[in-house]
Write a protein that holds these residues in place. Structure first.
Motif, PDB file in Angstrom:
ATOM      1  N   THR A 180      37.546  36.459  44.973  1.00 22.36           N
ATOM      2  CA  THR A 180      37.336  37.886  45.194  1.00 22.36           C
ATOM      3  C   THR A 180      38.348  38.475  46.170  1.00 22.36           C
ATOM      4  N   PRO A 181      39.573  38.727  45.716  1.00 20.98           N
ATOM      5  CA  PRO A 181      40.501  39.512  46.530  1.00 20.98           C
ATOM      6  C   PRO A 181      39.954  40.920  46.696  1.00 20.98           C
ATOM      7  N   HIS A 182      40.155  41.513  47.861  1.00 20.14           N
ATOM      8  CA  HIS A 182      39.482  42.780  48.160  1.00 20.14           C
ATOM      9  C   HIS A 182      39.962  43.933  47.288  1.00 20.14           C
ATOM     10  N   ALA A 183      41.269  44.234  47.336  1.00 25.27           N
ATOM     11  CA  ALA A 183      41.795  45.391  46.605  1.00 25.27           C
ATOM     12  C   ALA A 183      43.316  45.341  46.600  1.00 25.27           C
ATOM     13  N   ILE A 184      43.928  46.194  45.785  1.00 22.12           N
ATOM     14  CA  ILE A 184      45.392  46.205  45.718  1.00 22.12           C
ATOM     15  C   ILE A 184      46.008  46.780  46.993  1.00 22.12           C
ATOM     16  N   TYR A 185      45.230  47.523  47.793  1.00 19.08           N
ATOM     17  CA  TYR A 185      45.788  48.091  49.028  1.00 19.08           C
ATOM     18  C   TYR A 185      45.592  47.182  50.249  1.00 19.08           C
ATOM     19  N   VAL A 198      45.382  30.539  40.419  1.00 16.64           N
ATOM     20  CA  VAL A 198      44.302  29.601  40.747  1.00 16.64           C
ATOM     21  C   VAL A 198      43.113  29.820  39.825  1.00 16.64           C
ATOM     22  N   SER A 199      42.812  31.079  39.532  1.00 19.82           N
ATOM     23  CA  SER A 199      41.699  31.402  38.630  1.00 19.82           C
ATOM     24  C   SER A 199      41.897  30.740  37.272  1.00 19.82           C
ATOM     25  N   LYS A 200      43.096  30.837  36.750  1.00 18.30           N
ATOM     26  CA  LYS A 200      43.376  30.260  35.434  1.00 18.30           C
ATOM     27  C   LYS A 200      43.351  28.728  35.485  1.00 18.30           C
ATOM     28  N   GLN A 201      43.868  28.159  36.569  1.00 16.29           N
ATOM     29  CA  GLN A 201      43.869  26.697  36.707  1.00 16.29           C
ATOM     30  C   GLN A 201      42.458  26.139  36.793  1.00 16.29           C
ATOM     31  N   LYS A 202      41.596  26.822  37.540  1.00 12.61           N
ATOM     32  CA  LYS A 202      40.251  26.321  37.815  1.00 12.61           C
ATOM     33  C   LYS A 202      39.171  26.922  36.911  1.00 12.61           C
ATOM     34  N   GLY A 203      39.545  27.897  36.087  1.00 11.81           N
ATOM     35  CA  GLY A 203      38.553  28.546  35.231  1.00 11.81           C
ATOM     36  C   GLY A 203      37.555  29.391  35.998  1.00 11.81           C
ATOM     37  N   LEU A 204      38.017  30.036  37.078  1.00  9.69           N
ATOM     38  CA  LEU A 204      37.125  30.788  37.959  1.00  9.69           C
ATOM     39  C   LEU A 204      37.096  32.277  37.614  1.00  9.69           C
ATOM     40  N   LEU A 205      35.937  32.880  37.809  1.00 11.07           N
ATOM     41  CA  LEU A 205      35.796  34.327  37.685  1.00 11.07           C
ATOM     42  C   LEU A 205      36.564  35.019  38.799  1.00 11.07           C
ATOM     43  N   LYS A 206      36.960  36.295  38.538  1.00  4.59           N
ATOM     44  CA  LYS A 206      37.635  37.123  39.535  1.00  4.59           C
ATOM     45  C   LYS A 206      36.906  38.454  39.652  1.00  4.59           C
ATOM     46  N   HIS A 207      36.876  38.976  40.864  1.00  3.87           N
ATOM     47  CA  HIS A 207      36.226  40.266  41.106  1.00  3.87           C
ATOM     48  C   HIS A 207      37.012  41.002  42.176  1.00  3.87           C
ATOM     49  N   ILE A 208      37.342  42.275  41.932  1.00  8.48           N
ATOM     50  CA  ILE A 208      38.165  43.051  42.843  1.00  8.48           C
ATOM     51  C   ILE A 208      37.798  44.527  42.743  1.00  8.48           C
ATOM     52  N   HIS A 209      37.921  45.262  43.865  1.00  7.21           N
ATOM     53  CA  HIS A 209      37.794  46.718  43.822  1.00  7.21           C
ATOM     54  C   HIS A 209      39.025  47.297  43.130  1.00  7.21           C
ATOM     55  N   ALA A 210      38.839  48.320  42.305  1.00  8.16           N
ATOM     56  CA  ALA A 210      39.993  48.909  41.615  1.00  8.16           C
ATOM     57  C   ALA A 210      39.756  50.378  41.278  1.00  8.16           C
ATOM     58  N   SER A 211      40.751  51.212  41.586  1.00  8.90           N
ATOM     59  CA  SER A 211      40.749  52.639  41.230  1.00  8.90           C
ATOM     60  C   SER A 211      39.468  53.335  41.684  1.00  8.90           C
ATOM     61  N   GLU A 212      39.072  53.021  42.918  1.00 11.64           N
ATOM     62  CA  GLU A 212      37.849  53.623  43.458  1.00 11.64           C
ATOM     63  C   GLU A 212      38.066  55.072  43.865  1.00 11.64           C
ATOM     64  N   THR A 213      39.256  55.360  44.445  1.00 11.71           N
ATOM     65  CA  THR A 213      39.532  56.703  44.948  1.00 11.71           C
ATOM     66  C   THR A 213      40.893  57.193  44.453  1.00 11.71           C
ATOM     67  N   LEU A 214      41.088  58.497  44.519  1.00 10.25           N
ATOM     68  CA  LEU A 214      42.383  59.077  44.169  1.00 10.25           C
ATOM     69  C   LEU A 214      43.445  58.613  45.152  1.00 10.25           C
ATOM     70  N   TRP A 215      43.064  58.462  46.420  1.00  4.53           N
ATOM     71  CA  TRP A 215      44.001  57.946  47.434  1.00  4.53           C
ATOM     72  C   TRP A 215      44.523  56.572  47.027  1.00  4.53           C
ATOM     73  N   GLU A 216      43.638  55.700  46.542  1.00  2.96           N
ATOM     74  CA  GLU A 216      44.049  54.364  46.137  1.00  2.96           C
ATOM     75  C   GLU A 216      45.054  54.410  44.993  1.00  2.96           C
ATOM     76  N   VAL A 217      44.823  55.306  44.033  1.00  4.87           N
ATOM     77  CA  VAL A 217      45.740  55.434  42.897  1.00  4.87           C
ATOM     78  C   VAL A 217      47.109  55.898  43.379  1.00  4.87           C
ATOM     79  N   LYS A 218      47.121  56.881  44.260  1.00  4.99           N
ATOM     80  CA  LYS A 218      48.398  57.380  44.793  1.00  4.99           C
ATOM     81  C   LYS A 218      49.114  56.300  45.589  1.00  4.99           C
TER      82      LYS A 218
END
Length: 416
Positions: free
Chosen positions: A174-179, A192-212
């Motif tokens: 679970t990486p937090h976010a792209i910012y 690592v996810s692909k090597q170990k077959g692990l799920l991934k979860h991340i915040h994405a496009s939550e706010t307009l600020w994040e997109v900018k």
């Protein structure tokens, strides 16, 4: 003779409420029948609705400790205030914060939740002791420092190793976010996810600020950037996705990415109104989450379902109540690859029994009653893994008063 039988209830099966008795063997639903069934243990669900367990597709459970602390702030300012207090949290405080969250979720009908945060061994302990189910990951943020990234990944992988094969605990990256994470770090996590077959979860496009911010750093939107590094696949769940366009929705559908929609948090932090109806039209698997109690402030599936519906109505997009019930249950289990979320023979027996009350009367349509007229206090009994964990509105394995006292003590010590 079954291990447990739920009898005389109206069960949500294939989008309809039907008279049905449920036989449970071990951890799974073994039989659905209109005929009488016998069980070693029997639960009478007369005048009750029997639903698949609800799934909180995105939260930070121990943020119950910060419930009501940072109010009337947009996300960027809210994060800065919260991060200062989070630096004070330790394994003990996280344990008690997670434990009171587990109690709240169970009593409101959640049977499973997905969580990314800190000191996750403490959260996993609370999960095991309370009887709930969870998918857990250590919230990683390298902030552009390679050495920090390797340490963050080491902590995450140690947690994953610690809880491999444990009952009702599944782990993920679970990486937090792209910012808060560099491109190189996210590529490493994906590898690592692909090597170990692990799920991934991340915040994405939550706010307009994040997109900018993403366009400044990467020359792309968050979804486009994550796609460009190969991060998006069927093992990925993105939290929020408020600011995405039709082309990005098509990418999510094609890559079989799931979205955890958090309507109350998006409203409270003035993040925006997610285009959930359009995502569903494109074929995206959309689940529903609460986000943390610091940005909600409740951990209640019925509040989230109702809010989600009303947001789409405000946007003049109308979706059936049955679809929203599935979003809050089946779709979450699907996103995180757990064989539950439906009342169906062979599925994991994560089940909620909801008592019909005056606020449901008259009964024109039971799905409408669940979506628009249920508060959470109507939840009477809850099963996780075929085991009763809430009985007559009381958690079976947790001393609720003790937990409340401990949480108050922890909050006082933090001098909030």
């Amino acid at each position: 003779m079954f291990d447990l039988v739920i009898k005389n209830g109206l069960c949500f099966i294939n989008g309809e409420f039907v008279d049905c008795n449920i036989g449970v063997e071990g951890k799974r639903i073994a039989s659905l029948s209109k005929e009488k069934l016998k069980g070693e243990e029997e639960i009478n669900a007369q005048n009750c609705l029997v639903l698949p367990g609800f799934f909180n597709a995105h939260t930070h459970s121990a943020m119950t400790l910060l419930r009501g602390y940072a109010e009337a702030l947009p996300l960027k300012d809210w994060l800065e205030k919260v991060w200062k207090i989070e630096a004070k949290l330790d394994e003990t405080s996280i344990y008690w914060g997670a434990m009171i969250a587990c109690i709240e979720m169970l009593k409101n009908g959640y049977t499973c939740f997905a969580d990314m945060y800190i000191h996750m061994d403490s959260v996993a302990r609370a999960v095991q002791e309370s009887g709930i189910r969870a998918i857990l990951g250590y919230g990683m943020a390298d902030r552009g420092i390679p050495e920090r990234g390797e340490e963050e990944l080491r902590i995450a992988m140690k947690f994953i190793e610690n809880w491999k094969g444990k009952d009702r605990v599944k782990t993920m990256l679970t990486p937090h976010a792209i910012y808060t994470c560099s491109a190189d770090f996210l590529k490493r996590v994906n590898e690592v996810s692909k090597q170990k077959g692990l799920l991934k979860h991340i915040h994405a496009s939550e706010t307009l600020w994040e997109v900018k911010e993403s366009k400044k750093r990467f020359g792309r939107t968050p979804i486009s950037f994550l796609d460009s590094i190969g991060f998006l696949d069927e093992k990925t769940t993105l939290a929020h996705c408020v600011w995405i366009n039709d082309d990005e929705m098509k990418i999510l559908a094609e890559k079989r990415v799931s979205v955890a929609h958090c309507p109350s948090s998006n409203l409270k932090l003035s993040s925006g109104l997610a285009k959930i109806a359009e995502m569903i039209d494109q074929g995206v698997n959309v689940a529903i989450g609460t986000d943390g109690a610091a940005s909600n402030n409740l951990l209640n599936p019925f509040v989230e379902i109702r809010t989600a519906v009303l947001i789409q109505h405000l946007r003049r997009r109308f979706i059936s109540p049955q679809t929203f019930i599935r979003m809050a249950s089946e779709n979450g289990y699907k996103a995180y690859e757990i064989d539950g979320g439906k009342i169906e023979s062979g599925r994991i027996a994560d089940i909620v029994i909801l008592e019909l009350r005056s606020n449901h009367t008259p009964f024109y349509n039971f799905a409408n009653s669940v979506v628009f007229a249920t508060l959470g206090c109507e939840v009477r009994d809850v099963l996780v893994d075929g085991r009763v964990v809430v009985e007559d509105r009381q958690c079976v394995f947790v001393d609720e008063e003790k937990v409340i006292d401990k949480v108050i003590s922890v909050a006082n010590a933090l001098s909030l």
